[in-house]
Design a protein around this motif. Structure first.
Motif, PDB file in Angstrom:
ATOM      1  N   PHE A   1       0.856  -1.185   0.000  1.00 42.65           N
ATOM      2  CA  PHE A   1       0.000   0.000   0.000  1.00 42.65           C
ATOM      3  C   PHE A   1       0.900   1.245   0.000  1.00 42.65           C
ATOM      4  O   PHE A   1       1.490   1.595   1.014  1.00 42.65           O
ATOM      5  N   GLU A   2       0.963   1.870  -1.179  1.00 46.15           N
ATOM      6  CA  GLU A   2       1.939   2.936  -1.397  1.00 46.15           C
ATOM      7  C   GLU A   2       1.480   4.264  -0.789  1.00 46.15           C
ATOM      8  O   GLU A   2       0.298   4.622  -0.873  1.00 46.15           O
ATOM      9  N   ILE A   3       2.434   4.969  -0.234  1.00 48.22           N
ATOM     10  CA  ILE A   3       2.170   6.330   0.253  1.00 48.22           C
ATOM     11  C   ILE A   3       2.346   7.275  -0.934  1.00 48.22           C
ATOM     12  O   ILE A   3       3.413   7.312  -1.553  1.00 48.22           O
ATOM     13  N   VAL A   4       1.284   8.010  -1.281  1.00 44.90           N
ATOM     14  CA  VAL A   4       1.387   8.900  -2.442  1.00 44.90           C
ATOM     15  C   VAL A   4       1.520  10.370  -2.033  1.00 44.90           C
ATOM     16  O   VAL A   4       1.982  11.195  -2.825  1.00 44.90           O
ATOM     17  N   GLU A   5       1.093  10.691  -0.832  1.00 41.10           N
ATOM     18  CA  GLU A   5       1.324  12.044  -0.323  1.00 41.10           C
ATOM     19  C   GLU A   5       1.652  11.929   1.146  1.00 41.10           C
ATOM     20  O   GLU A   5       1.136  11.047   1.847  1.00 41.10           O
ATOM     21  N   ARG A   6       2.503  12.846   1.589  1.00 41.02           N
ATOM     22  CA  ARG A   6       2.924  12.799   2.989  1.00 41.02           C
ATOM     23  C   ARG A   6       3.167  14.215   3.461  1.00 41.02           C
ATOM     24  O   ARG A   6       3.722  15.031   2.725  1.00 41.02           O
ATOM     25  N   GLU A   7       2.724  14.488   4.682  1.00 45.82           N
ATOM     26  CA  GLU A   7       2.912  15.827   5.221  1.00 45.82           C
ATOM     27  C   GLU A   7       3.290  15.718   6.688  1.00 45.82           C
ATOM     28  O   GLU A   7       2.735  14.890   7.410  1.00 45.82           O
ATOM     29  N   GLU A   8       4.238  16.535   7.100  1.00 41.15           N
ATOM     30  CA  GLU A   8       4.576  16.588   8.526  1.00 41.15           C
ATOM     31  C   GLU A   8       3.848  17.778   9.133  1.00 41.15           C
ATOM     32  O   GLU A   8       3.844  18.868   8.579  1.00 41.15           O
ATOM     33  N   MET A   9       3.185  17.532  10.251  1.00 43.48           N
ATOM     34  CA  MET A   9       2.430  18.585  10.923  1.00 43.48           C
ATOM     35  C   MET A   9       2.952  18.724  12.338  1.00 43.48           C
ATOM     36  O   MET A   9       3.663  17.847  12.840  1.00 43.48           O
ATOM     37  N   ALA A  10       2.539  19.809  12.977  1.00 42.39           N
ATOM     38  CA  ALA A  10       2.854  20.015  14.397  1.00 42.39           C
ATOM     39  C   ALA A  10       4.332  19.750  14.676  1.00 42.39           C
ATOM     40  O   ALA A  10       4.679  18.948  15.542  1.00 42.39           O
ATOM     41  N   GLN A  11       5.159  20.410  13.913  1.00 41.59           N
ATOM     42  CA  GLN A  11       6.617  20.320  14.080  1.00 41.59           C
ATOM     43  C   GLN A  11       7.139  18.891  13.966  1.00 41.59           C
ATOM     44  O   GLN A  11       8.061  18.492  14.679  1.00 41.59           O
ATOM     45  N   GLY A  12       6.533  18.138  13.066  1.00 42.87           N
ATOM     46  CA  GLY A  12       7.016  16.781  12.825  1.00 42.87           C
ATOM     47  C   GLY A  12       6.556  15.764  13.855  1.00 42.87           C
ATOM     48  O   GLY A  12       6.952  14.600  13.795  1.00 42.87           O
ATOM     49  N   THR A  13       5.703  16.165  14.792  1.00 40.60           N
ATOM     50  CA  THR A  13       5.219  15.195  15.785  1.00 40.60           C
ATOM     51  C   THR A  13       3.980  14.461  15.270  1.00 40.60           C
ATOM     52  O   THR A  13       3.599  13.424  15.792  1.00 40.60           O
ATOM     53  N   ILE A  14       3.351  15.043  14.251  1.00 37.61           N
ATOM     54  CA  ILE A  14       2.168  14.428  13.662  1.00 37.61           C
ATOM     55  C   ILE A  14       2.397  14.284  12.157  1.00 37.61           C
ATOM     56  O   ILE A  14       2.903  15.200  11.514  1.00 37.61           O
ATOM     57  N   ILE A  15       2.030  13.102  11.637  1.00 33.41           N
ATOM     58  CA  ILE A  15       2.283  12.806  10.229  1.00 33.41           C
ATOM     59  C   ILE A  15       0.962  12.499   9.536  1.00 33.41           C
ATOM     60  O   ILE A  15       0.116  11.788  10.081  1.00 33.41           O
ATOM     61  N   SER A  16       0.820  13.028   8.333  1.00 35.47           N
ATOM     62  CA  SER A  16      -0.337  12.695   7.504  1.00 35.47           C
ATOM     63  C   SER A  16       0.141  11.881   6.307  1.00 35.47           C
ATOM     64  O   SER A  16       1.112  12.253   5.652  1.00 35.47           O
ATOM     65  N   ASN A  17      -0.514  10.760   6.062  1.00 34.63           N
ATOM     66  CA  ASN A  17      -0.208   9.915   4.903  1.00 34.63           C
ATOM     67  C   ASN A  17      -1.455   9.748   4.059  1.00 34.63           C
ATOM     68  O   ASN A  17      -2.520   9.413   4.586  1.00 34.63           O
ATOM     69  N   TRP A  18      -1.331   9.981   2.748  1.00 37.24           N
ATOM     70  CA  TRP A  18      -2.366   9.536   1.820  1.00 37.24           C
ATOM     71  C   TRP A  18      -1.857   8.245   1.201  1.00 37.24           C
ATOM     72  O   TRP A  18      -0.766   8.215   0.625  1.00 37.24           O
ATOM     73  N   ILE A  19      -2.648   7.179   1.358  1.00 36.07           N
ATOM     74  CA  ILE A  19      -2.182   5.837   0.998  1.00 36.07           C
ATOM     75  C   ILE A  19      -3.072   5.267  -0.100  1.00 36.07           C
ATOM     76  O   ILE A  19      -4.302   5.392  -0.036  1.00 36.07           O
ATOM     77  N   ARG A  20      -2.453   4.618  -1.084  1.00 37.67           N
ATOM     78  CA  ARG A  20      -3.236   4.007  -2.154  1.00 37.67           C
ATOM     79  C   ARG A  20      -3.871   2.712  -1.645  1.00 37.67           C
ATOM     80  O   ARG A  20      -3.182   1.746  -1.344  1.00 37.67           O
TER      81      ARG A  20
END
Lengths: 473, 284
Positions: free
Chosen positions: B2-21
């Protein structure tokens, strides 16, 4: 002198049942490696010689999947191990599993005529040998497959029932896809039965054999959520449901929330499927209790109690409310557990768990029982002895008193008829459910039982599915 | 995979957002449902409630805080890397209904879970008041997205660095006082936050949903690890939940059970940090 004796007595009766070499108890209780090593070719051929090749073999009547037992044993006797595995494959896709976990003493071996005066032929050990020999030394062979029929079958659940259905139907020329909720195939063979009793490598090998035959595996697919049975019926000609029982049963006594109280399903899944015994090399943790109590008297309870020893328990108790005679576990499992130092507290019933302020389990209060009149199951009912309360200090508890019917799939499948406990109602001869084109078998029909009974149910269902796909009924 | 197609670091890198296929899951998933993720063969099965889906692109979104080995391992996965397993959708979807006026309260990564539910409640015609909070401004996530799906939005920070100085419960009290016609409260965040929000809404007689995050293994009702007491009955968060009536949940028991593996989790995380740092963990 010796020569003369040989002539008088028939040679076959003189060979004693060949013992399977195994790890000594004091060694094995500390490791997760398989307990018995298996027969060498010499031992296997010697044991095979004991079979008197009955014309009307009773052993075969005791086999839920009707293996031609004398025939495969004859091949072993002659040293034709490939012939033996081919004979087994005719009726059984999982011989390495069955040779290890079937309760032979109440099936094939229980009916063996030699058993009347002497010990029965070690049919299970021989089946295991034939499968292991093929896996380790055999040529790359597969059984013959029928011409493709163009029919498609979905099998839900990759436990013993589902694997049997898949193995049968792929050989008959149908396309088969197995849907498994967990990330590895094998069902209870992988999450439930411990490594020391059934190495996972063997289960994967048996699944791989099915893959090589053309069975497709779709893992991590939770039918009922990922896709419904009705959606499967749009893509497949028939659906077999072999999802197992899969609902943990708790004792329903106070304190079951304390840290260290596990259902057997959780304890064994952590240790077996997730390999928590190898934490922190594997990421999933498990409480490594020093004083562990397992509640229940079946095979699952024995597996849990023996797992606890291997995880470092100084005391591993089996707490069971009836007496030894009523224990439903295989004799061999009780014997192995005892040899390894599992302590049995019989006629003992838990009343409540005790814990500390941080929420950790510290003990269990129990009552002593005595046996009264037989109950509905025919077993003498345990009755509490008033005032007999006592406390056992424990830090881990494993509840292994059975399983219920997991409703996740059945609730999302309209048209299936369920009994009052939530199990699927299916024709015991064919596995047909009340829903057209849907069959079911194994624990989700019968309630928690054994691997081989699930396989037997799978066999009946696959015959019925094949008839339906080829003849329309 | 399941590939990660978008990724964002939030809250100074303590929280991560992944959009996964994960096209099959994206097709089926509804607000409130979760997935189980496993990074690799040796990994734990980690349940995360989905923050969003994009069925057309076949994507799902998870947003998680780095709290231990497994989430730290997830953080190391880059765009183009894959999770070995993503299983779902699991759990019961949120029962979205038009009740008139609702209040949605989110704290920490709970805001990510709250967002699709808030959107759903607004879409079916509710007047939505939202309250979101974090320890400080830098740790606050999804403010814009929450604003877009709310009629009124209040932001709180514990340290007063942004919005109202104080806890979300302080603002919730104000909203409850000023809006006697609230038909529903949805509170998602850390366990203490959900506990105190639920205690407060109970006083005002406002029905309250919380989304629980107990430890899980299989996520299909088989192991019973995620058992919680709700109204004195044992429920499994994975199949009966993850959302429950906040007035019925035994939060103290949940808090205790969430601590089941603290020592092991610390050991595992320390070993991983040492491995990432490429040095020993002796502190030098």
């Amino acid at each position: 002198m010796a020569e003369e004796e040989k002539e008088k007595a028939p040679k076959k009766e003189k060979i004693p049942r060949q013992k399977m070499p195994e790890q000594p108890p004091e060694v094995r209780r500390k490791n997760f490696e398989e307990v018995p090593y298996g027969y060498t070719p010499e031992l296997a051929m010697k044991e095979a010689e004991r079979c008197i090749q009955c014309k009307d073999p009773r052993c075969r009547q005791g086999c839920p999947v009707e293996i031609d037992i004398p025939a495969f044993i004859k091949f072993i006797k002659e040293g034709d191990f490939e012939g033996a595995i081919r004979k087994l494959w005719e009726k059984n896709s999982l011989p390495a599993v069955c040779g290890r976990v079937c309760p032979q003493e109440i099936q094939c071996e229980g009916l063996c005529v030699l058993g009347k005066k002497d010990e029965p032929v070690a049919i299970g050990n021989l089946e295991r040998f034939a499968a292991d020999y093929q896996r380790l030394h055999g040529r790359d062979i597969l059984p013959p497959k029928a011409e493709p029929t163009g029919k498609k079958v979905a099998v839900v659940g990759s436990g013993p029932a589902g694997l049997t259905v898949a193995g049968d139907l792929i050989l008959k020329g149908h396309e088969v896809t197995i849907f498994e909720a967990l990330h590895a195939p094998g069902g209870v063979l992988v999450y439930g039965i411990p490594e020391f009793r059934l190495p996972k490598e063997i289960v994967f090998h048996e699944c791989n054999y099915l893959k090589r035959l053309g069975v497709k595996f779709e893992l991590s697919q939770v039918i009922g959520r990922s896709e419904t049975v009705d959606e499967l019926l749009e893509r497949f000609d028939a659906v077999f449901l072999g999802v197992g029982a899969g609902l943990p049963v708790f004792l329903k006594i106070p304190g079951e929330h304390y840290i260290g109280v596990y259902s057997a399903n959780e304890y064994l899944t952590r240790s077996n499927l997730m390999k928590a015994y190898d934490f922190p090399n594997y990421d999933t943790p498990i409480v490594r209790g020093k004083r562990v109590a397992t509640f229940g008297g079946g095979n699952v309870a024995m597996d849990a109690a023996r797992t606890a020893l291997r995880l470092g328990a100084e005391h591993s108790y089996i707490i069971y409310r009836r007496s030894r005679a009523e224990m439903p576990a295989r004799a061999a499992e009780i014997h192995h557990a005892e040899e390894e130092g599992v302590e049995f507290l019989l006629l003992t019933n838990p009343v409540r768990f005790l814990g500390n302020e941080e929420g950790f389990l510290t003990g269990v209060e129990c009552l002593r029982m005595e046996l009264g009149e037989p109950d509905a199951s025919g077993r003498r009912r345990p009755v509490p002895i008033p005032g007999s309360e006592f406390t056992i200090e424990i830090d881990t508890a494993v509840i292994a008193i059975g399983s219920g019917a997991n409703p996740l799939l059945t609730r999302s499948t309209p048209g299936l008829a369920l009994n009052k406990w939530g199990y699927i109602i299916a024709d015991p001869k064919t596995g047909k459910t009340m829903k057209p084109r849907v069959w079911a078998g194994g624990d989700i029909v019968t309630g928690a039982a054994t691997v081989i009974l699930a396989m037997g149910a799978g066999r009946l269902a696959s015959n019925s599915i094949h008839d339906f796909l080829t003849m329309g009924w | 995979m399941f590939e990660i197609v978008e990724r964002e670091e939030m809250a100074q890198g303590t929280i991560i957002s992944n959009w996964i296929r994960a096209p099959k899951i994206a097709q089926k998933a509804k607000p409130g449902q979760f997935v189980i993720l496993r990074a690799n063969e040796k990994g734990e099965r980690i349940p995360l409630t989905m923050a969003d889906t994009d069925p057309e692109r076949g994507l799902i979104n998870v947003i998680f805080m780095v709290v231990g080995k497994s989430t730290a391992l997830f953080k190391t996965l880059k765009v183009g890397d894959s999770y070995q397993d993503v299983i779902g959708p699991l759990g019961q979807p949120t029962h979205l209904e038009k009740v008139g006026k609702v209040v949605c309260v989110g704290g920490g990564t709970g805001i990510a879970v709250l967002h699709p539910i808030t959107r759903g409640l607004k879409q079916i015609g509710n007047h939505v008041i939202s309250i979101i909070g974090a320890r400080s401004k830098d740790l606050l996530i999804l403010e814009d997205k929450m604003r877009a799906v709310s009629h009124e939005l209040y932001v709180c920070t514990d340290d007063g660095s942004y919005g109202h100085h104080g806890f979300v419960t302080d603002m919730l009290k104000k909203v409850l006082e000023e809006n006697k016609d609230l038909g529903l409260a949805v509170c998602i965040g850390p366990v203490p936050m959900m506990k105190f929000c639920s205690l407060m809404t109970k006083d005002y007689g406002v029905k309250t949903l919380v989304s629980l995050n107990p430890i899980m293994v299989d996520g299909t009702g088989m192991c019973g690890c995620c058992r919680v007491q709700v109204g004195g009955q044992m429920k499994f968060a994975c199949v009966d939940g993850p959302e429950f009536d906040g007035h019925q949940v035994d939060f103290d028991e949940l808090t205790l059970r969430l601590r089941s593996y603290l020592p092991q989790e610390k050991l595992s995380y320390d070993l991983f940090k040492a491995q990432l740092g490429g040095a020993c963990s002796c502190g030098s």
